[in-house]
Scaffold this motif. Structure first.
Motif, PDB file in Angstrom:
ATOM      1  N   TYR A  33       0.797  -1.396   0.177  1.00 28.77           N
ATOM      2  CA  TYR A  33       0.120  -0.136  -0.026  1.00 28.77           C
ATOM      3  C   TYR A  33       0.865   1.222   0.032  1.00 28.77           C
ATOM      4  CZ  TYR A  33      -3.366   3.447   1.580  1.00 28.77           C
ATOM      5  OH  TYR A  33      -4.039   4.644   1.668  1.00 28.77           O
ATOM      6  N   SER A  34       0.547   2.185  -0.739  1.00 31.55           N
ATOM      7  CA  SER A  34       1.218   3.522  -0.772  1.00 31.55           C
ATOM      8  C   SER A  34       0.233   4.753  -1.184  1.00 31.55           C
ATOM      9  CB  SER A  34       2.216   3.501  -1.980  1.00 31.55           C
ATOM     10  OG  SER A  34       2.820   4.748  -1.805  1.00 31.55           O
ATOM     11  N   GLU A  35       0.018   5.637  -0.500  1.00 36.11           N
ATOM     12  CA  GLU A  35      -0.641   6.896  -1.195  1.00 36.11           C
ATOM     13  C   GLU A  35      -1.947   6.548  -1.433  1.00 36.11           C
ATOM     14  OE1 GLU A  35       1.782   9.316  -2.932  1.00 36.11           O
ATOM     15  OE2 GLU A  35       3.356   9.287  -1.662  1.00 36.11           O
ATOM     16  N   ASN A  36      -2.905   5.810  -0.925  1.00 36.39           N
ATOM     17  CA  ASN A  36      -4.253   5.546  -1.269  1.00 36.39           C
ATOM     18  C   ASN A  36      -4.274   4.615  -2.762  1.00 36.39           C
ATOM     19  OD1 ASN A  36      -5.678   6.638   0.411  1.00 36.39           O
ATOM     20  ND2 ASN A  36      -5.533   8.680  -0.680  1.00 36.39           N
ATOM     21  N   GLN A  37      -3.016   3.682  -2.829  1.00 37.36           N
ATOM     22  CA  GLN A  37      -2.885   2.743  -3.763  1.00 37.36           C
ATOM     23  C   GLN A  37      -2.605   1.795  -3.455  1.00 37.36           C
ATOM     24  OE1 GLN A  37      -0.039   4.158  -6.839  1.00 37.36           O
ATOM     25  NE2 GLN A  37      -0.554   2.713  -8.373  1.00 37.36           N
ATOM     26  N   TRP A  38      -3.316   0.626  -3.861  1.00 31.24           N
ATOM     27  CA  TRP A  38      -3.023  -0.850  -3.592  1.00 31.24           C
ATOM     28  C   TRP A  38      -2.391  -1.557  -4.769  1.00 31.24           C
ATOM     29  CZ3 TRP A  38      -3.833  -3.056   1.206  1.00 31.24           C
ATOM     30  CH2 TRP A  38      -4.583  -2.400   2.048  1.00 31.24           C
ATOM     31  N   LEU A  39      -1.260  -2.381  -4.348  1.00 31.04           N
ATOM     32  CA  LEU A  39      -0.510  -3.232  -5.467  1.00 31.04           C
ATOM     33  C   LEU A  39      -0.344  -4.801  -5.003  1.00 31.04           C
ATOM     34  CD1 LEU A  39       1.082  -2.434  -7.741  1.00 31.04           C
ATOM     35  CD2 LEU A  39       3.347  -2.454  -6.213  1.00 31.04           C
ATOM     36  N   SER A  40      -0.957  -5.407  -5.978  1.00 33.22           N
ATOM     37  CA  SER A  40      -0.867  -6.935  -5.760  1.00 33.22           C
ATOM     38  C   SER A  40       0.213  -7.406  -6.533  1.00 33.22           C
ATOM     39  CB  SER A  40      -2.301  -7.411  -6.176  1.00 33.22           C
ATOM     40  OG  SER A  40      -2.112  -8.951  -6.218  1.00 33.22           O
ATOM     41  N   ILE A  41       1.037  -8.324  -5.958  1.00 36.01           N
ATOM     42  CA  ILE A  41       2.305  -9.276  -6.467  1.00 36.01           C
ATOM     43  C   ILE A  41       1.937 -10.451  -6.219  1.00 36.01           C
ATOM     44  CG2 ILE A  41       4.779  -9.657  -6.385  1.00 36.01           C
ATOM     45  CD1 ILE A  41       5.067  -6.970  -4.999  1.00 36.01           C
ATOM     46  N   THR A  42       1.707 -11.315  -7.315  1.00 30.93           N
ATOM     47  CA  THR A  42       1.084 -12.624  -7.311  1.00 30.93           C
ATOM     48  C   THR A  42       2.151 -13.445  -8.113  1.00 30.93           C
ATOM     49  OG1 THR A  42      -0.892 -11.921  -7.773  1.00 30.93           O
ATOM     50  CG2 THR A  42      -0.460 -14.158  -8.222  1.00 30.93           C
ATOM     51  N   ASP A  43       2.695 -14.430  -7.277  1.00 33.48           N
ATOM     52  CA  ASP A  43       3.604 -15.332  -7.559  1.00 33.48           C
ATOM     53  C   ASP A  43       4.942 -14.777  -8.172  1.00 33.48           C
ATOM     54  OD1 ASP A  43       2.211 -17.643  -7.187  1.00 33.48           O
ATOM     55  OD2 ASP A  43       1.459 -17.502  -9.257  1.00 33.48           O
ATOM     56  N   ASP A  44       5.391 -13.786  -7.204  1.00 29.22           N
ATOM     57  CA  ASP A  44       6.723 -13.075  -7.460  1.00 29.22           C
ATOM     58  C   ASP A  44       6.581 -12.308  -8.730  1.00 29.22           C
ATOM     59  OD1 ASP A  44       7.459 -13.890  -5.101  1.00 29.22           O
ATOM     60  OD2 ASP A  44       8.472 -15.635  -5.835  1.00 29.22           O
ATOM     61  N   ILE A  45       5.546 -12.120  -9.260  1.00 23.88           N
ATOM     62  CA  ILE A  45       5.574 -11.316 -10.705  1.00 23.88           C
ATOM     63  C   ILE A  45       5.182  -9.846 -10.149  1.00 23.88           C
ATOM     64  CG2 ILE A  45       4.303 -10.630 -13.070  1.00 23.88           C
ATOM     65  CD1 ILE A  45       3.810 -13.698 -12.850  1.00 23.88           C
ATOM     66  N   VAL A  46       6.302  -8.898 -10.241  1.00 23.95           N
ATOM     67  CA  VAL A  46       6.412  -7.346  -9.860  1.00 23.95           C
ATOM     68  C   VAL A  46       5.586  -6.866 -11.023  1.00 23.95           C
ATOM     69  CG1 VAL A  46       7.677  -5.823  -8.829  1.00 23.95           C
ATOM     70  CG2 VAL A  46       8.197  -8.176  -8.162  1.00 23.95           C
ATOM     71  N   PRO A  47       4.610  -5.804 -10.526  1.00 21.40           N
ATOM     72  CA  PRO A  47       4.135  -4.894 -11.424  1.00 21.40           C
ATOM     73  C   PRO A  47       5.165  -3.795 -11.774  1.00 21.40           C
ATOM     74  CG  PRO A  47       2.866  -5.173  -9.613  1.00 21.40           C
ATOM     75  CD  PRO A  47       4.008  -5.684  -9.083  1.00 21.40           C
ATOM     76  N   HIS A  48       4.930  -3.153 -12.903  1.00 21.77           N
ATOM     77  CA  HIS A  48       5.985  -2.209 -13.634  1.00 21.77           C
ATOM     78  C   HIS A  48       5.960  -1.097 -12.707  1.00 21.77           C
ATOM     79  CE1 HIS A  48       1.885  -0.589 -14.882  1.00 21.77           C
ATOM     80  NE2 HIS A  48       2.372   0.369 -15.032  1.00 21.77           N
ATOM     81  N   VAL A  49       4.948  -0.780 -11.959  1.00 20.84           N
ATOM     82  CA  VAL A  49       5.105   0.271 -11.133  1.00 20.84           C
ATOM     83  C   VAL A  49       6.427   0.388 -10.274  1.00 20.84           C
ATOM     84  CG1 VAL A  49       4.091   1.402  -9.186  1.00 20.84           C
ATOM     85  CG2 VAL A  49       2.774   0.752 -10.690  1.00 20.84           C
ATOM     86  N   LEU A  50       6.902  -0.887  -9.917  1.00 20.97           N
ATOM     87  CA  LEU A  50       8.204  -1.221  -8.916  1.00 20.97           C
ATOM     88  C   LEU A  50       9.415  -1.614  -9.878  1.00 20.97           C
ATOM     89  CD1 LEU A  50       6.641  -3.146  -6.008  1.00 20.97           C
ATOM     90  CD2 LEU A  50       7.667  -0.716  -6.104  1.00 20.97           C
ATOM     91  N   PHE A  51       9.326  -1.391 -11.250  1.00 21.66           N
ATOM     92  CA  PHE A  51      10.443  -1.751 -12.111  1.00 21.66           C
ATOM     93  C   PHE A  51      11.684  -0.561 -11.698  1.00 21.66           C
ATOM     94  CE2 PHE A  51      13.229  -1.134 -15.841  1.00 21.66           C
ATOM     95  CZ  PHE A  51      13.559  -2.348 -16.116  1.00 21.66           C
ATOM     96  N   PRO A  52      12.936  -1.260 -11.460  1.00 28.71           N
ATOM     97  CA  PRO A  52      13.372  -2.436 -11.852  1.00 28.71           C
ATOM     98  C   PRO A  52      13.546  -3.300 -10.595  1.00 28.71           C
ATOM     99  CG  PRO A  52      14.935  -0.597 -11.358  1.00 28.71           C
ATOM    100  CD  PRO A  52      13.770   0.149 -11.270  1.00 28.71           C
ATOM    101  N   TRP A  53      12.686  -3.156  -9.601  1.00 29.51           N
ATOM    102  CA  TRP A  53      12.769  -3.966  -8.362  1.00 29.51           C
ATOM    103  C   TRP A  53      12.268  -5.363  -8.468  1.00 29.51           C
ATOM    104  CZ3 TRP A  53      15.708  -2.429  -4.243  1.00 29.51           C
ATOM    105  CH2 TRP A  53      15.709  -1.077  -4.058  1.00 29.51           C
ATOM    106  N   PHE A  54      12.755  -6.415  -7.925  1.00 29.25           N
ATOM    107  CA  PHE A  54      12.238  -7.477  -7.808  1.00 29.25           C
ATOM    108  C   PHE A  54      12.528  -8.285  -6.529  1.00 29.25           C
ATOM    109  CE2 PHE A  54      16.562  -7.965  -9.277  1.00 29.25           C
ATOM    110  CZ  PHE A  54      17.027  -9.051  -8.636  1.00 29.25           C
ATOM    111  N   ILE A  55      11.599  -9.040  -5.963  1.00 27.52           N
ATOM    112  CA  ILE A  55      11.707  -9.728  -4.868  1.00 27.52           C
ATOM    113  C   ILE A  55      13.068 -10.830  -4.674  1.00 27.52           C
ATOM    114  CG2 ILE A  55      10.740 -11.366  -3.158  1.00 27.52           C
ATOM    115  CD1 ILE A  55       8.090  -9.904  -4.060  1.00 27.52           C
ATOM    116  N   GLN A  56      14.065 -10.385  -4.092  1.00 30.26           N
ATOM    117  CA  GLN A  56      15.151 -11.516  -3.854  1.00 30.26           C
ATOM    118  C   GLN A  56      14.885 -12.740  -3.023  1.00 30.26           C
ATOM    119  OE1 GLN A  56      18.582 -10.517  -1.661  1.00 30.26           O
ATOM    120  NE2 GLN A  56      19.917 -11.186  -3.061  1.00 30.26           N
TER     121      GLN A  56
END
Length: 122
Positions: free
Chosen positions: A70-93
């Protein structure tokens, strides 16, 4: 005579391009100024730190999980470690019991990565 004239034109053309101002970038994808590695790191950390972990949904056998941020009235779902483009270039190590370790690669000329640990039990 025509061949000498043609060679002279080619040499003139080559000399014009070789003496072109270094400020002119011929590659539209090449940034005009390189950002320092520390500035890149600061920018990436600023990008990821605005997100807060809100929960995880997982099946009993861990074959499926969904992470909610959650950030500033925005929810973000990460399913099966597929990170949405909003967080690019981050990935879950890695995802551990009490923290999620995020990683981002800096540009090629930095030869480095940035890591950030998001606490899961806040």
């Amino acid at each position: 005579m025509k061949i000498n004239f043609f060679i002279a034109q080619c040499l003139l053309l080559i000399s014009v391009f070789s003496r072109a101002d270094n400020e002119v970038n011929r590659d539209p994808f090449l940034p005009s100024q390189q950002v320092t590695c520390s500035e890149q790191q600061e920018s990436l950390l600023k990008q990821i730190k605005v997100w807060q972990f809100k929960g995880i949904v997982a099946q009993v056998n861990n074959s499926y999980h969904q992470i909610w941020l959650y950030s500033e009235n925005q929810w973000l779902s990460i399913t099966d470690d597929i990170v949405p483009h909003v967080l690019f270039p981050w990935f879950i190590q890695s995802l551990q019991n009490n923290q999620m370790i995020w990683q981002a690669n800096l540009t090629n000329y930095c030869h480095d990565t940035v890591q950030w640990m998001m606490q899961l039990n806040e």
